[in-house]
Design a protein around this motif. Structure first.
Motif, PDB file in Angstrom:
ATOM      1  N   CYS A  48      59.080  94.445  36.369  1.00  0.00           N
ATOM      2  CA  CYS A  48      60.459  94.742  36.783  1.00  0.00           C
ATOM      3  C   CYS A  48      61.176  95.687  35.833  1.00  0.00           C
ATOM      4  N   GLY A  49      60.754  95.750  34.575  1.00  0.00           N
ATOM      5  CA  GLY A  49      61.393  96.644  33.604  1.00  0.00           C
ATOM      6  C   GLY A  49      62.518  96.011  32.806  1.00  0.00           C
ATOM      7  N   THR A  50      63.050  94.863  33.233  1.00  0.00           N
ATOM      8  CA  THR A  50      64.254  94.358  32.556  1.00  0.00           C
ATOM      9  C   THR A  50      64.231  92.882  32.160  1.00  0.00           C
ATOM     10  N   CYS A  51      63.208  92.123  32.517  1.00  0.00           N
ATOM     11  CA  CYS A  51      63.199  90.705  32.122  1.00  0.00           C
ATOM     12  C   CYS A  51      62.973  90.594  30.608  1.00  0.00           C
ATOM     13  N   CYS A  88      59.601  92.368  29.759  1.00  0.00           N
ATOM     14  CA  CYS A  88      59.598  93.820  29.977  1.00  0.00           C
ATOM     15  C   CYS A  88      60.496  94.511  28.951  1.00  0.00           C
ATOM     16  N   CYS A 123      55.462  90.271  32.729  1.00  0.00           N
ATOM     17  CA  CYS A 123      56.743  90.232  33.457  1.00  0.00           C
ATOM     18  C   CYS A 123      56.967  88.873  34.111  1.00  0.00           C
ATOM     19  N   HIS A 124      58.225  88.394  34.018  1.00  0.00           N
ATOM     20  CA  HIS A 124      58.529  87.050  34.538  1.00  0.00           C
ATOM     21  C   HIS A 124      59.170  87.091  35.923  1.00  0.00           C
TER      22      HIS A 124
HETATM   23 ZN   LIG Z   1      59.791  92.047  33.910  1.00  0.00          ZN
END
Ligand SMILES: [Zn+2]
Ligand SMILES: NC(=O)c1ccc[n+]([C@@H]2O[C@H](COP(=O)([O-])OP(=O)(O)OC[C@H]3O[C@@H](n4cnc5c(N)ncnc54)[C@H](O)[C@@H]3O)[C@@H](O)[C@H]2O)c1
Ligand SMILES: [Zn+2]
Lengths: 382, 189
Positions: A90-93, A96, A104-105
């Motif tokens: 996702c890029g933001t968890c 990430c 990634c979660h």
């Molecule tokens: Zn993530």
């Protein structure tokens, strides 16, 4: 569209499936132009990963052309040529945000111990993979990258997993100048790890396998010394002899869940599925590395327990490091190495198989026939 | 020497290696290695433009690990749970965490039931499984099956005799089950 479909252990076929749809605003649909079979796919193919459902399409190494984008996609447009890392992320968890894209979660309901991987069972999220004409790519703004003009397709497809993973495996070894590195497994991951070890300043690189044709590749492509473990009663003792009885500074496991060389361990995991994976290569790594050394585990294992020799690892004061490779994190630096000619991923490609004949490709790669190192899959539409 | 303080001398010096191997040492400094340090907050979000992603629709019945606090926003939708295998798998997810061996054993049982059941339904749908094409063994002669294996020091040759049993026995069992199931269904009609 045509897609590879899993029917059960050792059984796959090509079926007509619907072209995947956009299911989330940041999805893209990619028309696959080139895919590959990975050593990890063999673990699935042999039925070693729990919750591998009939009807799933495998394939986590692929490149293609953007066919459709969801409403929130900003960074890709229809017609772009893209390479897609094998991790869905996702890029933001929490993970990430720290560069651990493979962890990634936000993408895998089925397991918290695994990130999400294309076409890699429901334990890895329940997504279809790229051994098909089209594939759904979630988080299209985050994962895929445009293929640079100078990069060949066959290099690009290997950079989505095998080459990046080998490069990552060498990094987890924490190699210092002059270190002796021993790599177990001369498949695409092991060959890439051996070659990458030199870039990090290794003084000596030794590759172990039982397939002579692959060891030959390790000598020519990866400039490594090699040993066929089938020729020795005890490969650990042989490695001690080779290293003044100190042991290697770093050992890399690039063999994984079906490691051979211990009859019972191999049969109980690969054939009877009684443990999460055969620990033969990991245990050889633990026993052949020197005290205080580092073991980097790139081999993939199932979620059940394996008989790993933790006592030796503790008593030797080893550092054990491992992960699925966060592929995109490797790319900027790895692209430079490819551009400079230090790493040539496509050197490992031995077969190009039309998607229609993918069952034969799996059998050949699984049984290691015809000098197979890396088989690519070419969809009919491409 | 190992039994004294110095590290054994390397066979080749760094200069020799640099001359022999293209790119030797370019990543000598850990700072040039992309995975170093292992964990630190990074600015680059590799293209993400959200703090938390939008939620994918249709997750109401989606099974999930009880170690998750909620259903993650994005998930795969391939092969949703169905039939007897679906019951086993749902039980595995509802009841046992990933830490529990039963979780995985139930999933493995689900896999076997799934593959057996799909053999039956594929016959009913007129697309029966074909052992010759689905196992890929037809490539054997073209891929030099014998000469690839024999006389080459391969350790896997020691157990490859089992492969026809491991691959073949389930085909025979499945064929029996499919036959009985199809016959049963015909009689039932
Ligand atoms: Zn993530
Ligand atoms: N961590 C990751 O991100 C990641 C990514 C890709 C692949 N993998 C895993 O890496 C492993 C290798 O992948 P690959 O594509 O190179 O597979 P591969 O099947 O082509 O290569 C594995 C090699 O290991 C050899 N081998 C078997 N037992 C051995 C032993 N005891 N000692 C030394 N060598 C042994 C085999 O002969 C074979 O040549 C697999 O387990 C795969 O799942 C992990
Ligand atoms: Zn892989």
């Amino acid at each position: 569209m045509q897609a590879m479909v899993y029917r059960g252990p050792y059984r796959i076929r090509v079926e007509e499936k619907d072209i995947p749809r956009i299911e989330h605003p940041n999805d893209a649909i990619i028309r696959v132009t080139l895919a590959a079979i990975c050593g990890s796919d063999l673990h699935l193919y042999h039925g070693m990963l729990p919750d591998t459902r009939v009807g799933t399409t495998f394939g986590h190494e692929f490149i293609g052309v953007v066919h459709e984008v969801g409403s929130s996609v900003q960074n890709l447009k229809v017609g772009d040529r893209v390479m897609v890392p094998f991790n869905i992320f996702c890029g933001t968890c929490f993970y990430c945000a720290r560069g651990l894209y493979s962890n990634c979660h936000n993408v895998n309901p089925n397991a918290t111990a695994v990130g999400a991987i294309y076409g890699y069972s429901h334990t890895a999220g329940g997504y279809d993979g790229g051994q098909a004409e089209y594939v759904r790519v979630p988080f299209a703004d985050v994962g895929p990258a445009l293929i640079p003009d100078w990069m060949a397709d066959e290099d690009a497809v290997l950079l989505t997993d095998a080459t990046a993973t080998g490069y990552f495996g060498a990094q987890l070894g924490d190699i210092a100048e002059g270190d002796t590195v021993v790599v177990f497994g001369a498949g695409p991951v092991g060959l890439s790890a051996a070659l990458s070890s030199w870039l990090m300043g290794a003084g000596r690189v030794i590759v172990i396998d039982h397939l002579d044709y692959r060891l030959e590749k390790a000598r020519t492509m990866a400039h490594a010394e090699t040993c066929n473990f089938g020729e020795y009663d005890d490969i650990v003792v042989h490695l001690k002899r080779l290293t003044d009885h100190l042991g290697a500074d770093v050992a890399i496991d690039a063999a994984g869940a079906e490691a051979d060389g211990g009859f019972l361990q191999h049969i109980s995991s690969s054939k009877l599925k009684l443990q999460g994976g055969s620990p033969v290569a990991v245990n050889w790594a633990i026993d052949s590395v020197r005290k205080g050394g580092t073991v980097s585990i790139m081999g993939a294992y199932g979620p059940l327990f394996s008989q790993v020799k933790l006592g030796d690892a503790v008593n030797k004061g080893l550092t054990l490091r491992m992960n699925q490779c966060p592929v995109k994190r490797q790319w900027p630096r790895l692209f430079e190495h490819v551009k400079n000619g230090y790493i040539r991923p496509s050197d490992m490609v031995t077969h190009r198989i039309p998607l229609e004949h993918i069952a034969e490709g799996y059998h050949m790669f699984s049984a290691k026939l015809d000098g197979c190192i890396k088989p690519l899959i070419v969809p009919s539409a491409s | 020497m190992t039994y004294t303080a110095e590290k054994p001398d390397p066979a080749e010096s760094s200069e020799q290696l640099r001359a022999r191997i293209p790119g030797w040492g370019v990543d000598l400094d850990p700072k040039d290695r992309p995975s170093f340090p292992r964990e630190q907050l990074i600015e680059d979000r590799t293209g993400a433009h959200w703090d938390f992603p939008e939620r994918q629709a249709g997750g109401e019945r989606r099974e999930r690990s009880i170690e998750h606090g909620m259903l993650p926003p994005v998930f795969g939708t391939v092969a949703p749970l169905h039939g007897v295998s679906g019951v086993l798998r749902r039980l595995a997810y509802r009841k046992y965490s990933e830490a529990h061996t039963l979780h995985w054993l139930l999933l493995v049982a689900g896999d076997r039931v799934d593959s057996l059941g799909s053999s039956v339904t594929s016959v009913l749908r007129g697309k029966p499984d074909n052992p010759l094409t689905e196992t890929g063994i037809l490539i054997e002669p073209r891929a030099h099956g014998l000469s690839s294996r024999l006389g080459r020091n391969r350790v896997d040759v020691k157990h490859q005799w089992m492969d026809p049993l491991i691959v073949g026995t389930p085909w025979v069992l499945r064929a029996g089950v499919v036959y009985l199931a199809v016959r049963g269904l015909r009689r039932g009609r």
